[in-house]
Design an enzyme around this catalytic site. Sequence first.
Site, PDB file in Angstrom:
ATOM      1  N   LYS A  87       0.847  -1.191   0.000  1.00 31.24           N
ATOM      2  CA  LYS A  87       0.000   0.000   0.000  1.00 31.24           C
ATOM      3  C   LYS A  87       0.886   1.246   0.000  1.00 31.24           C
ATOM      4  O   LYS A  87       1.729   1.420   0.895  1.00 31.24           O
ATOM      5  CB  LYS A  87      -0.892  -0.023   1.234  1.00 31.24           C
ATOM      6  CG  LYS A  87      -2.181   0.738   1.103  1.00 31.24           C
ATOM      7  CD  LYS A  87      -3.065   0.436   2.303  1.00 31.24           C
ATOM      8  CE  LYS A  87      -4.367   1.166   2.244  1.00 31.24           C
ATOM      9  NZ  LYS A  87      -5.134   1.001   3.486  1.00 31.24           N
TER      10      LYS A  87
HETATM   11  C1  E4P Z   1      -8.436   2.103   3.355  1.00 30.67           C
HETATM   12  O1  E4P Z   1      -7.650   1.266   2.984  1.00 30.67           O
HETATM   13  C2  E4P Z   1      -8.359   2.773   4.651  1.00 30.67           C
HETATM   14  O2  E4P Z   1      -7.752   1.898   5.558  1.00 30.67           O
HETATM   15  C3  E4P Z   1      -9.696   3.108   5.243  1.00 30.67           C
HETATM   16  O3  E4P Z   1     -10.770   2.705   4.435  1.00 30.67           O
HETATM   17  C4  E4P Z   1      -9.805   4.467   5.806  1.00 30.67           C
HETATM   18  O4  E4P Z   1     -11.070   4.630   6.379  1.00 30.67           O
HETATM   19  P1  E4P Z   1     -11.440   5.776   7.422  1.00 30.67           P
HETATM   20  O5  E4P Z   1     -11.718   7.021   6.649  1.00 30.67           O
HETATM   21  O6  E4P Z   1     -12.692   5.261   8.085  1.00 30.67           O
HETATM   22  O7  E4P Z   1     -10.266   5.911   8.340  1.00 30.67           O
END
Ligand code: E4P
Length: 217
Positions: A87
């Site tokens: 990522k």
């Molecule tokens: C995506 O990979 C992120 O980990 C995640 O969806 C972020 O979500 P949030 O806005 O609820 O922190």
Amino acid sequence: MKFFIDTANLAQIKEAQELGVLDGVTTNPSLMAKEGITGEKNILQHYIDICNIVDGDVSAEVIATDFDGMVREGEALAALHEQIVVKIPMIKEGVKALKYFSNKGIRTNCTLVFSPGQAILAAKAGATYVSPFIGRLDDISQNGVDFIAQIRQIYDNYMFETQILAASIRHTMHIIECAEVGADVVTCPLNAIMGLLKHPLTDSGLAQFLADYKKGG
Ligand code: E4P
């Protein structure tokens, strides 16, 4: 549409896996910290633990923000387990890293995407997944689902193979709306997935069927 769960909580990952509909997991440094997983060694072991629970892709995020650091961390993460997807944040050095990993056949998830231009760059750089954060857009009064539809249109225009991974899903309706506009993947908290199950007519209908069966017995 693939279902990923967006958590580092092993119990929740197991519960989703046992439901039989789970295709993968996304994590991020905040989700790791929420579970009290700190320190490089523990974090790496936690990724392995997650891979051992699920069959699908597991996104593991780099911490470095420079190209060399992202490459070093990303290669170490990819070497941990064949299910790991590296990522990478949508920043200039990140785009270079996406291209580097794409050339090497290492799968990537480009995270923190909030604009169509960023989504185009991620696809051009060969990201396996692009992660638009729809809940965080809704939070600032921009329609997150409309953004997914916009990316879908752009990617279809040019047959980009990057998969649209709708992230920052906050509730069950987000999942349904993302399905309507053609997201390839949704990554969701467990309660949003479980919300798909619910309908009062299912509950009352089942109660009636069971009551009638007992009368017949
Ligand atoms: C995506 O990979 C992120 O980990 C995640 O969806 C972020 O979500 P949030 O806005 O609820 O922190």
